[in-house]
Design a protein around this motif. Sequence first.
Motif, short mmCIF file in Angstrom:
data_model
loop_
_atom_site.label_atom_id
_atom_site.label_comp_id
_atom_site.label_asym_id
_atom_site.label_seq_id
_atom_site.Cartn_x
_atom_site.Cartn_y
_atom_site.Cartn_z
N ARG A 152 0.83 -1.21 0.00
CA ARG A 152 0.00 0.00 0.00
C ARG A 152 0.87 1.26 0.00
O ARG A 152 0.60 2.22 -0.74
N ILE A 153 1.90 1.27 0.83
CA ILE A 153 2.78 2.43 0.90
C ILE A 153 3.49 2.63 -0.43
O ILE A 153 3.58 3.75 -0.95
N ALA A 154 4.00 1.54 -1.00
CA ALA A 154 4.73 1.63 -2.27
C ALA A 154 3.83 2.14 -3.40
O ALA A 154 4.30 2.84 -4.31
N ALA A 155 2.54 1.80 -3.32
CA ALA A 155 1.60 2.21 -4.37
C ALA A 155 1.02 3.60 -4.13
O ALA A 155 0.21 4.08 -4.92
N GLY A 156 1.42 4.25 -3.02
CA GLY A 156 0.86 5.57 -2.72
C GLY A 156 -0.59 5.51 -2.29
O GLY A 156 -1.35 6.44 -2.53
N GLN A 157 -0.96 4.41 -1.61
CA GLN A 157 -2.34 4.21 -1.19
C GLN A 157 -2.46 4.05 0.32
O GLN A 157 -3.28 3.29 0.81
N SER A 158 -1.62 4.80 1.06
CA SER A 158 -1.63 4.70 2.52
C SER A 158 -2.08 5.99 3.20
O SER A 158 -1.88 6.19 4.39
N TYR A 159 -2.66 6.91 2.41
CA TYR A 159 -3.28 8.14 2.93
C TYR A 159 -2.29 9.03 3.70
O TYR A 159 -2.65 9.70 4.65
N GLY A 160 -1.05 9.04 3.22
CA GLY A 160 -0.04 9.89 3.84
C GLY A 160 0.73 9.22 4.96
O GLY A 160 1.66 9.81 5.51
N LEU A 161 0.39 7.99 5.30
CA LEU A 161 1.11 7.25 6.34
C LEU A 161 2.31 6.53 5.72
O LEU A 161 2.22 5.96 4.64
N PHE A 162 3.44 6.56 6.42
CA PHE A 162 4.64 5.90 5.93
C PHE A 162 5.47 5.43 7.12
O PHE A 162 5.14 5.71 8.27
N ARG A 163 6.54 4.69 6.84
CA ARG A 163 7.42 4.19 7.90
C ARG A 163 8.68 5.04 7.95
O ARG A 163 9.54 4.92 7.07
N PRO A 164 8.86 5.89 8.97
CA PRO A 164 10.07 6.71 9.03
C PRO A 164 11.32 5.89 9.33
O PRO A 164 12.43 6.32 9.04
N TYR A 165 11.15 4.70 9.93
CA TYR A 165 12.30 3.86 10.27
C TYR A 165 12.19 2.52 9.54
O TYR A 165 12.34 1.45 10.12
N ALA A 166 11.95 2.59 8.25
CA ALA A 166 11.80 1.38 7.45
C ALA A 166 13.12 0.66 7.24
O ALA A 166 13.15 -0.55 7.03
N GLU A 167 14.21 1.41 7.28
CA GLU A 167 15.52 0.81 7.02
C GLU A 167 16.53 1.30 8.04
O GLU A 167 16.31 2.31 8.72
N ASP A 168 17.63 0.58 8.16
CA ASP A 168 18.69 0.95 9.10
C ASP A 168 19.61 1.97 8.44
O ASP A 168 20.34 1.64 7.51
N ARG A 169 19.55 3.21 8.90
CA ARG A 169 20.41 4.26 8.37
C ARG A 169 21.58 4.56 9.30
O ARG A 169 22.21 5.61 9.21
#
Length: 237
Positions: A152-169
Motif C-alpha cells: 500500500r505504501i509503495a503504491a501511494g495508497q496509505s493516505y499519507g502514512l509511511f514508515r520513518p524507520y523502514a531501514e537501518d540508516r
Amino acid sequence: MAEPLKRMLFGLGDEHVIVEPESGQLLHPEALVAFERLRADARAAGFDPLVVSGFRSFERQCTIWNGKASGQRPLLDSAGCPLDTAQLTARQTAFAILRWSALPGASRHHWGTDFDVVDAAAMPTGYRPQLTPDEVADDGLFGPFHCWLDARIAAGQSYGLFRPYAEDRGGVAPERWHLSYAPRARELQQLLTPARLCELLQECGLALCDTVCADIAEIYTRFVQVPDHCYPQTDQR
C-alpha cells in the motif's frame, strides 16, 4: 516560538491530540483520519490494525531515558542483547539508548502524528504485543499485515502514512510497526532544530544532558532527522 507550538513540538502537553476510540491511544486528528481510512481498507483485506502506542509525553520519554541511563531499565545493543552500563562511557551509553529509544523532546510520538500498530486479527487470545523485529518479520505473527502495508505504501495508497524507520540508516533501529502521518510530521520536524532541543534538555536536567548536547549535531543527523527522501512525495489524501 509560541507556547502552544512549543508544547506540541516537545510533548509538553496533549492539547493537540484526541482519543482513538478503539485503542484509547491519543493521536493527532489528521493522523487519526488517515489511520481510520487505512484500517477500513485493511479490514476489507482480512486484517485488523490496532494502535498500541500513540502520543507519548516528554515526561514519559524522560522516564524511559533516565531509567536506561541509570541501569534501572534494560539497555540493549544493536542485536538486542543486554549491555552493562557500568562498562560504558557516557557517550556509549547515550548512543546505545538512542538506538532503541528516542531522545526526550525529539520523539515523533510527542506530535501524535506517529504511532505503533499491530494486527489484532493475528493475535492469540491474551497475547501482548512486544514490538520486536521477530513479530513483524515477513514470517512473523504480524508479517502478512506488514507485507500488505508495504504494498500500500509503495503504491501511494496509505493516505499519507509511511514508515520513518523502514531501514537501518545507522541510527534508530528499523521499526516496521512505526507509522507516521507525513504531511504534519514533515512540518514539525523542520521546527525541531538541534539548538531548540539542547535548550529544552538543559532546562529539564536530563541524564547525560552534557554528553548529548556535546554531540547534538551527530545525534540529530543519525537519530532525529528523517531524510526528506524518506517521506512520501505527495500527501496521499
